[in-house]
Design a protein around this motif. Structure first.
Motif, PDB file in Angstrom:
ATOM      1  N   LEU A  98       0.818  -1.197   0.000  1.00 15.22           N
ATOM      2  CA  LEU A  98       0.000   0.000   0.000  1.00 15.22           C
ATOM      3  C   LEU A  98       0.862   1.262   0.000  1.00 15.22           C
ATOM      4  O   LEU A  98       0.515   2.253  -0.652  1.00 15.22           O
ATOM      5  CB  LEU A  98      -0.929   0.002   1.213  1.00 15.22           C
ATOM      6  CG  LEU A  98      -2.026  -1.072   1.231  1.00 15.22           C
ATOM      7  CD1 LEU A  98      -2.851  -0.967   2.509  1.00 15.22           C
ATOM      8  CD2 LEU A  98      -2.943  -0.935   0.017  1.00 15.22           C
ATOM      9  N   SER A 117      -9.159   3.001   2.713  1.00 14.33           N
ATOM     10  CA  SER A 117      -9.031   3.824   1.502  1.00 14.33           C
ATOM     11  C   SER A 117      -8.958   5.295   1.867  1.00 14.33           C
ATOM     12  O   SER A 117      -8.158   6.056   1.299  1.00 14.33           O
ATOM     13  CB  SER A 117     -10.215   3.565   0.564  1.00 14.33           C
ATOM     14  OG  SER A 117     -10.252   2.209   0.152  1.00 14.33           O
ATOM     15  N   LEU A 137      -5.539   6.133   3.092  1.00 11.08           N
ATOM     16  CA  LEU A 137      -4.565   6.240   2.004  1.00 11.08           C
ATOM     17  C   LEU A 137      -4.677   7.603   1.317  1.00 11.08           C
ATOM     18  O   LEU A 137      -3.673   8.214   0.966  1.00 11.08           O
ATOM     19  CB  LEU A 137      -4.787   5.123   0.984  1.00 11.08           C
ATOM     20  CG  LEU A 137      -4.320   3.726   1.399  1.00 11.08           C
ATOM     21  CD1 LEU A 137      -4.834   2.688   0.417  1.00 11.08           C
ATOM     22  CD2 LEU A 137      -2.803   3.674   1.470  1.00 11.08           C
ATOM     23  N   ARG A 184      -1.775  -2.650  -4.793  1.00 11.55           N
ATOM     24  CA  ARG A 184      -2.976  -3.118  -4.108  1.00 11.55           C
ATOM     25  C   ARG A 184      -2.612  -4.122  -3.010  1.00 11.55           C
ATOM     26  O   ARG A 184      -1.830  -5.051  -3.225  1.00 11.55           O
ATOM     27  CB  ARG A 184      -3.933  -3.773  -5.107  1.00 11.55           C
ATOM     28  CG  ARG A 184      -5.288  -4.161  -4.507  1.00 11.55           C
ATOM     29  CD  ARG A 184      -6.137  -4.859  -5.554  1.00 11.55           C
ATOM     30  NE  ARG A 184      -6.396  -3.989  -6.675  1.00 11.55           N
ATOM     31  CZ  ARG A 184      -7.414  -3.123  -6.732  1.00 11.55           C
ATOM     32  NH1 ARG A 184      -8.244  -3.016  -5.692  1.00 11.55           N
ATOM     33  NH2 ARG A 184      -7.605  -2.369  -7.792  1.00 11.55           N
ATOM     34  N   MET A 195     -13.292  10.334  -2.376  1.00  9.36           N
ATOM     35  CA  MET A 195     -14.003   9.074  -2.286  1.00  9.36           C
ATOM     36  C   MET A 195     -15.460   9.221  -2.728  1.00  9.36           C
ATOM     37  O   MET A 195     -16.038   8.315  -3.310  1.00  9.36           O
ATOM     38  CB  MET A 195     -13.948   8.543  -0.850  1.00  9.36           C
ATOM     39  CG  MET A 195     -12.549   8.200  -0.372  1.00  9.36           C
ATOM     40  SD  MET A 195     -11.805   6.846  -1.299  1.00  9.36           S
ATOM     41  CE  MET A 195     -12.901   5.513  -0.860  1.00  9.36           C
ATOM     42  N   SER A 232     -13.060   0.378   3.228  1.00  9.32           N
ATOM     43  CA  SER A 232     -13.337   1.763   2.826  1.00  9.32           C
ATOM     44  C   SER A 232     -12.628   2.754   3.743  1.00  9.32           C
ATOM     45  O   SER A 232     -12.120   3.788   3.286  1.00  9.32           O
ATOM     46  CB  SER A 232     -14.850   2.012   2.848  1.00  9.32           C
ATOM     47  OG  SER A 232     -15.519   1.144   1.951  1.00  9.32           O
TER      48      SER A 232
END
Length: 243
Positions: A106, A146, A149, A111, A161, A143
């Motif tokens: 990451l 995410s 990140l 991925r 997002m 999520s």
């Protein structure tokens, strides 16, 4: 013909009311539906209210694996295990395996791959519901990761997002109402799934009662008398079905 049909319907209704076995069976059948509904409601309620336990096998122990574990712990109880066999106790609903190199991948823009196991100790409905809840919690944790990140880029994570905010409305019979269409379609789908089953059960019960009535007519030696009257067999059967 109509008079004959009405007479047969009245006769059948009178016999059904006097039949204690039929009344008892009808009462039991009617009582079964609320009891079944209460039982199913209890199963769903217990499965929803019961806590979800997720087993975590962390082979990375990096910053992003820590963030994933923290996201999981918000909506579930985390149990750290070392092997999949430890989930056989029946207390764990799902297992998340975080492999080595998860944080490194990451961090370098690759991925990260995790393994998710749903633990089912049986084919019960409550076990399936709890396993589904655990999988949804794991997806939600992904999520959250995410968002973390995106935070590293210095940009607004909520905007990246979810760049589009949607307000769902419905036009129902020419009127605009502030209701999500998914709610209405859910009700319609529920009715569409229920009505055919209820109709099927009613048809089966009606046919069964009609056949039983014909058998009782023959047993009581009244079928011959009924057939000797100027009434067609179709009218006799229709009268029994209507009753």
């Amino acid at each position: 013909m109509v008079e004959h049909l009405v007479s047969i319907v009245k006769k059948e209704l009178t016999e059904l009311v006097r039949d204690q076995k039929f009344i008892a069976g009808l009462a039991v059948t009617i009582a079964m539906f609320p009891l079944l509904g209460a039982f199913m409601g209890g199963v769903f309620r217990s499965a929803r209210e019961g806590g979800v336990v997720i087993g975590v096998i962390d082979r990375d122990w990096g910053s992003y694996s820590k963030a994933l574990r923290e996201a999981l712990s918000v909506n579930a109880t985390i149990v750290y295990i070392s092997e999949l066999d430890e989930a056989r106790s029946g207390e764990i609903d799902a297992i998340v395996v975080i492999p080595r190199g998860f944080t490194k991948n990451l961090s370098e823009g690759r991925r990260g791959v995790i393994e998710v196991y749903a633990v089912l100790e049986g084919a019960s409905l409550s076990a399936g519901i709890k396993a589904s809840r655990a999988l949804r919690i794991i997806e939600a944790a992904g999520s959250v990761l995410s968002l973390k990140l995106v935070e590293g880029t210095g940009l607004d994570p909520e905007f990246l997002m979810r760049p589009v905010s949607t307000r769902m409305l419905t036009i129902y019979k020419g009127r605009v109402i502030s209701v999500n269409p998914a709610y209405i379609t859910g009700i319609v789908m529920g009715q569409a799934a229920t009505v055919p089953w209820v109709t099927f059960m009613l048809v089966i019960m009606t046919a069964q009662l009609a056949v039983t009535s014909m058998a009782l007519e023959k047993e009581n030696k009244t079928l011959e008398f009924l057939l000797s009257q100027p009434v067609s067999r179709t009218t006799i059967l229709a009268g029994k079905l209507i009753a």
